[in-house]
Design a protein around this motif. Structure first.
Motif, PDB file in Angstrom:
ATOM      1  N   SER A 181       2.591 -51.899  80.295  1.00 33.89           N
ATOM      2  CA  SER A 181       3.467 -52.841  80.995  1.00 33.89           C
ATOM      3  C   SER A 181       4.735 -52.101  81.404  1.00 33.89           C
ATOM      4  CB  SER A 181       3.785 -54.036  80.100  1.00 33.89           C
ATOM      5  OG  SER A 181       2.607 -54.735  79.761  1.00 33.89           O
ATOM      6  N   THR A 182       4.557 -51.125  82.282  1.00 34.70           N
ATOM      7  CA  THR A 182       5.657 -50.274  82.724  1.00 34.70           C
ATOM      8  C   THR A 182       5.999 -50.579  84.170  1.00 34.70           C
ATOM      9  OG1 THR A 182       5.032 -48.513  81.190  1.00 34.70           O
ATOM     10  CG2 THR A 182       6.400 -47.879  83.059  1.00 34.70           C
ATOM     11  N   ALA A 183       7.297 -50.703  84.444  1.00 30.52           N
ATOM     12  CA  ALA A 183       7.776 -51.040  85.780  1.00 30.52           C
ATOM     13  C   ALA A 183       8.411 -49.827  86.446  1.00 30.52           C
ATOM     14  CB  ALA A 183       8.799 -52.180  85.699  1.00 30.52           C
ATOM     15  N   THR A 184       8.527 -49.903  87.761  1.00 33.98           N
ATOM     16  CA  THR A 184       9.226 -48.862  88.512  1.00 33.98           C
ATOM     17  C   THR A 184      10.698 -48.878  88.145  1.00 33.98           C
ATOM     18  OG1 THR A 184       7.669 -49.122  90.348  1.00 33.98           O
ATOM     19  CG2 THR A 184       9.734 -47.983  90.824  1.00 33.98           C
ATOM     20  N   LYS A 185      11.251 -47.694  87.964  1.00 35.48           N
ATOM     21  CA  LYS A 185      12.638 -47.558  87.520  1.00 35.48           C
ATOM     22  C   LYS A 185      13.601 -47.605  88.702  1.00 35.48           C
ATOM     23  CE  LYS A 185      13.127 -44.490  84.373  1.00 35.48           C
ATOM     24  NZ  LYS A 185      13.238 -43.177  83.687  1.00 35.48           N
ATOM     25  N   VAL A 194      13.275 -52.034  89.103  1.00 30.09           N
ATOM     26  CA  VAL A 194      13.743 -52.243  90.475  1.00 30.09           C
ATOM     27  C   VAL A 194      13.923 -53.712  90.841  1.00 30.09           C
ATOM     28  CG1 VAL A 194      12.890 -50.065  91.414  1.00 30.09           C
ATOM     29  CG2 VAL A 194      11.354 -52.057  91.321  1.00 30.09           C
ATOM     30  N   GLY A 195      13.229 -54.610  90.140  1.00 28.28           N
ATOM     31  CA  GLY A 195      13.350 -56.027  90.479  1.00 28.28           C
ATOM     32  C   GLY A 195      14.536 -56.723  89.854  1.00 28.28           C
ATOM     33  N   ARG A 201      13.029 -59.654  94.638  1.00 28.89           N
ATOM     34  CA  ARG A 201      12.831 -59.597  96.096  1.00 28.89           C
ATOM     35  C   ARG A 201      12.457 -58.168  96.497  1.00 28.89           C
ATOM     36  NH1 ARG A 201      15.134 -63.256  99.925  1.00 28.89           N
ATOM     37  NH2 ARG A 201      16.522 -63.996  98.291  1.00 28.89           N
ATOM     38  N   GLY A 202      11.355 -58.015  97.220  1.00 28.75           N
ATOM     39  CA  GLY A 202      10.837 -56.691  97.535  1.00 28.75           C
ATOM     40  C   GLY A 202      11.502 -56.027  98.717  1.00 28.75           C
ATOM     41  N   THR A 203      12.782 -55.717  98.566  1.00 27.49           N
ATOM     42  CA  THR A 203      13.523 -55.012  99.606  1.00 27.49           C
ATOM     43  C   THR A 203      14.113 -53.739  99.017  1.00 27.49           C
ATOM     44  OG1 THR A 203      15.532 -56.283  99.098  1.00 27.49           O
ATOM     45  CG2 THR A 203      14.105 -57.137 100.840  1.00 27.49           C
ATOM     46  N   GLY A 204      14.489 -52.794  99.891  1.00 26.50           N
ATOM     47  CA  GLY A 204      15.081 -51.545  99.416  1.00 26.50           C
ATOM     48  C   GLY A 204      14.119 -50.810  98.494  1.00 26.50           C
ATOM     49  N   GLU A 205      14.631 -50.307  97.373  1.00 28.96           N
ATOM     50  CA  GLU A 205      13.780 -49.560  96.455  1.00 28.96           C
ATOM     51  C   GLU A 205      12.781 -50.452  95.728  1.00 28.96           C
ATOM     52  OE1 GLU A 205      16.196 -47.551  93.607  1.00 28.96           O
ATOM     53  OE2 GLU A 205      17.064 -49.376  92.764  1.00 28.96           O
ATOM     54  N   LYS A 215      -2.229 -57.811  86.730  1.00 25.53           N
ATOM     55  CA  LYS A 215      -1.348 -58.031  85.589  1.00 25.53           C
ATOM     56  C   LYS A 215      -0.375 -59.156  85.902  1.00 25.53           C
ATOM     57  CE  LYS A 215      -1.468 -53.241  83.951  1.00 25.53           C
ATOM     58  NZ  LYS A 215      -0.643 -52.106  83.475  1.00 25.53           N
ATOM     59  N   VAL A 216       0.395 -59.548  84.912  1.00 28.11           N
ATOM     60  CA  VAL A 216       1.356 -60.623  85.143  1.00 28.11           C
ATOM     61  C   VAL A 216       2.502 -60.178  86.041  1.00 28.11           C
ATOM     62  CG1 VAL A 216       0.844 -61.872  83.017  1.00 28.11           C
ATOM     63  CG2 VAL A 216       2.589 -60.118  83.022  1.00 28.11           C
ATOM     64  N   ASP A 217       2.787 -58.892  86.082  1.00 30.92           N
ATOM     65  CA  ASP A 217       3.756 -58.312  87.009  1.00 30.92           C
ATOM     66  C   ASP A 217       2.968 -57.495  88.026  1.00 30.92           C
ATOM     67  OD1 ASP A 217       5.874 -57.164  88.341  1.00 30.92           O
ATOM     68  OD2 ASP A 217       6.432 -55.800  86.707  1.00 30.92           O
ATOM     69  N   GLU A 218       2.491 -58.170  89.057  1.00 33.43           N
ATOM     70  CA  GLU A 218       1.562 -57.546  89.994  1.00 33.43           C
ATOM     71  C   GLU A 218       2.142 -56.355  90.743  1.00 33.43           C
ATOM     72  OE1 GLU A 218      -0.936 -60.354  92.343  1.00 33.43           O
ATOM     73  OE2 GLU A 218       0.459 -61.834  91.533  1.00 33.43           O
ATOM     74  N   ASP A 219       3.427 -56.448  91.124  1.00 33.32           N
ATOM     75  CA  ASP A 219       4.019 -55.389  91.930  1.00 33.32           C
ATOM     76  C   ASP A 219       4.797 -54.372  91.099  1.00 33.32           C
ATOM     77  OD1 ASP A 219       6.098 -57.053  91.257  1.00 33.32           O
ATOM     78  OD2 ASP A 219       6.862 -57.316  93.291  1.00 33.32           O
ATOM     79  N   GLY A 220       4.794 -54.529  89.775  1.00 38.03           N
ATOM     80  CA  GLY A 220       5.413 -53.544  88.899  1.00 38.03           C
ATOM     81  C   GLY A 220       6.914 -53.397  89.071  1.00 38.03           C
ATOM     82  N   ASP A 221       7.589 -54.510  89.413  1.00 40.23           N
ATOM     83  CA  ASP A 221       9.040 -54.438  89.588  1.00 40.23           C
ATOM     84  C   ASP A 221       9.807 -54.823  88.325  1.00 40.23           C
ATOM     85  OD1 ASP A 221       8.661 -57.174  89.493  1.00 40.23           O
ATOM     86  OD2 ASP A 221       9.664 -57.610  91.395  1.00 40.23           O
ATOM     87  N   GLY A 222       9.078 -55.135  87.243  1.00 39.12           N
ATOM     88  CA  GLY A 222       9.713 -55.472  85.974  1.00 39.12           C
ATOM     89  C   GLY A 222       9.831 -56.944  85.703  1.00 39.12           C
TER      90      GLY A 222
END
Length: 530
Positions: A181-185, A194-195, A201-205, A215-222
């Motif tokens: 369960s690791t997110a993008t930093k 990043v979230g 919101r999927g903008t910028g980084e 997974k429960v965090d589909e886009d891995g933004d945390g």
């Protein structure tokens, strides 16, 4: 929490001990308290919530002790810390809100999976995820109290509002971390996904590209989907996205429930909100969303489940506006206009869902969290959350129209005094009209793309205002789009009124969210035939 456009959610289990889990060097020991549990029993995740500053990287404060992830301030009271299961996709609530004296919280969770922790503030708005460790690959966002058979006391957990994240003040034992369960930093620091701070919101980084995770965090933004306003990280909030998440994915697991929606409708008559003011300026006065919007709150049944399988569905906790909201539809005639709180925040059973429409008489916003309780006829119940992802704050605006006499546009032809002096109507000649109008704006002030457009509510009247006929269903239209220096782009639609005799007609220029169960915004205008 998710989506009034509302909606809800939760990742996979993997225990890991990683080299350099908090950066370079060997994993140190920790003072995190663990308690051995019998196999198959429940566990507890506890700690105390505090203000403070989250470090950009872990700091060694002693030769042998655990490293510091944050400096601790003062206790935070009246927050709710919820756990989101990575396997069962359910929400687990604390015994109580964080305590006034020390910010303490305690959550009982089942064995056999790991959990995300999310913070909901005293105003019932989602404010931050809790992160637990930094790796070379990202930020670890979940812990497993049963990893090695352990309950977890996280000690002091520090929330920094400026970064939109919370962390334990001291590092957590690697044996308790779920590295799956690791997110993008984020560039903001080692412990910030990043979230964080932007509601996902999927903008910028935080913009996501690639294959969504199962997974429960589909886009891995945390942020697990249930509190993420943009589940797939494509820059479109869920309430305005035709495909907000992976096909077949659910934000939260609720027996007998397919999904939960919360969306807004914002219709405005031209005389109440004209495109141009009498001083010839474009009307930028904010619409009073509190009294003008209509919020639909729905719990939709899954296939094979009937609304009659539930004895009640209610909102049991939410932002301040639920106390001022009045029921506008769906309930019995006697309930319409009543305060929603006087009806115990109930939803009403319909053909395939439980639903209610309310006028908030307050200020709903993205990130607002509603807590629901469903009670089944067999006496079992379940509580869960849903997060509001979007509220319309603006409408499509007529900025011009073309008739047989040419183009009418701007303040000269469309200001309020022209409309009101003609009995709240614009004159036109000929048998065809072409409407030129803007898109509505999002909550950041950007003109929305990808909306679906309709000419709705088309009704024909005689000169005394008696209804002669109506079009019935809304007319789906595909506008031609024209670049415009002032408005970014203009939508252009041609329309031919009925050939039957009439004096004037009303039309609602409607922008509809492409999301299944999404809301709409419209400007309602009268045109008089000359």
């Amino acid at each position: 929490m998710k989506k009034i456009d509302l909606v809800l959610t939760i990742v996979t289990l993997a225990a890991a001990v990683m080299f350099g889990l908090y950066g370079c060097g060997q994993q140190s020991s920790t003072t995190t308290t663990t308690t051995t549990l019998p196999s198959g029993s429940t566990g507890v995740i506890s700690g105390s919530l505090n203000t403070g500053v989250v470090r950009t990287s872990a700091l060694r404060t002693s030769a042998s002790g655990p490293r510091s992830l944050a400096s601790v301030g003062s206790p935070i009271a009246d927050y709710t810390v919820v756990a989101v299961g990575t396997v069962d996709k359910k929400i687990y609530f604390p015994d109580s809100k964080t305590a006034t004296a020390d910010g303490a919280f305690s959550i009982t969770v089942p064995s056999g999976e790991s959990f995300y922790l999310e913070l909901i503030d005293a105003s019932k708005k989602f404010v931050a995820p809790v992160s637990f460790a930094s790796t070379t690959g990202g930020v670890v966002m979940a812990v497993s109290p049963e990893a090695g058979g352990a309950a977890i006391d996280l000690g002091k957990v520090v929330y920094e509002s400026a970064k939109g994240v919370a962390v334990p003040s001291l590092e957590v034992s690697a044996s308790l971390l779920d590295s799956g369960s690791t997110a993008t930093k984020s560039s903001s620091g080692d412990f910030v996904p990043v979230g964080a701070g932007i509601l996902g919101r999927g903008t910028g980084e935080a913009a996501f590209s690639g294959t969504l995770k199962d997974k429960v965090d589909e886009d891995g933004d945390g942020l697990p989907d249930v509190v993420d306003i943009d589940d797939d990280g494509d820059g479109k909030v869920d309430g305005l996205d035709a495909d907000p998440r992976k096909a077949g994915a659910v934000e939260v697991s609720i027996t007998g429930v397919n999904n939960t929606n919360a969306f807004s409708n914002l219709p405005q008559q031209y005389e109440n909100y004209p495109s141009y003011n009498n001083d010839n300026s474009f009307n930028t006065t904010p619409i009073n969303v509190a009294t003008q919007t209509n919020l639909a709150i729905e719990v939709v049944m899954s296939g094979g489940t009937s609304p009659s399988d539930f004895s009640s569905i209610k909102v049991v906790e939410g932002p301040a506006w639920i106390d001022t909201a009045t029921i506008s539809s769906d309930g019995p005639v006697g309930d319409i206009g009543d305060l929603w709180q006087d009806k115990s925040y109930t939803l009403y059973s319909s053909s395939d869902r439980w639903t209610v429409h309310v006028t908030p008489n307050g200020t709903p916003e993205a990130g607002d969290v509603l807590k629901f309780k469903v009670v089944r006829t067999d006496g079992t119940s379940q509580e869960f959350i849903s997060t509001l992802t979007f509220v319309f704050e603006d409408i499509p605006r007529l900025v011009g129209y073309v008739d047989a006499g040419g183009t009418k546009e701007g303040a000269t032809d469309l200001k309020l005094s022209v409309y009101s002096s003609n009995g709240n109507k614009f004159n036109y000649t000929g048998s065809n009209l072409t409407f030129r109008f803007t898109a509505p704006k999002d909550d950041l002030g950007n003109y929305l793309t990808g909306m679906q457009y309709y000419l709705d509510g088309i009704t024909y009247y005689n000169s005394s205002g008696t209804v002669l006929s109506s079009a019935g269903s809304a007319l789906s239209v595909t506008p031609t789009v024209e670049t415009n220096a002032t408005f970014g782009f203009i939508n252009i639609i041609s329309f031919t009124p009925t050939t039957e005799t009439f004096s004037y007609f009303k039309v609602d220029v409607k922008a509809q969210s492409p999301t299944n169960g999404g809301g709409n915004a419209s400007q309602m205008i009268n045109f008089k035939k000359n």
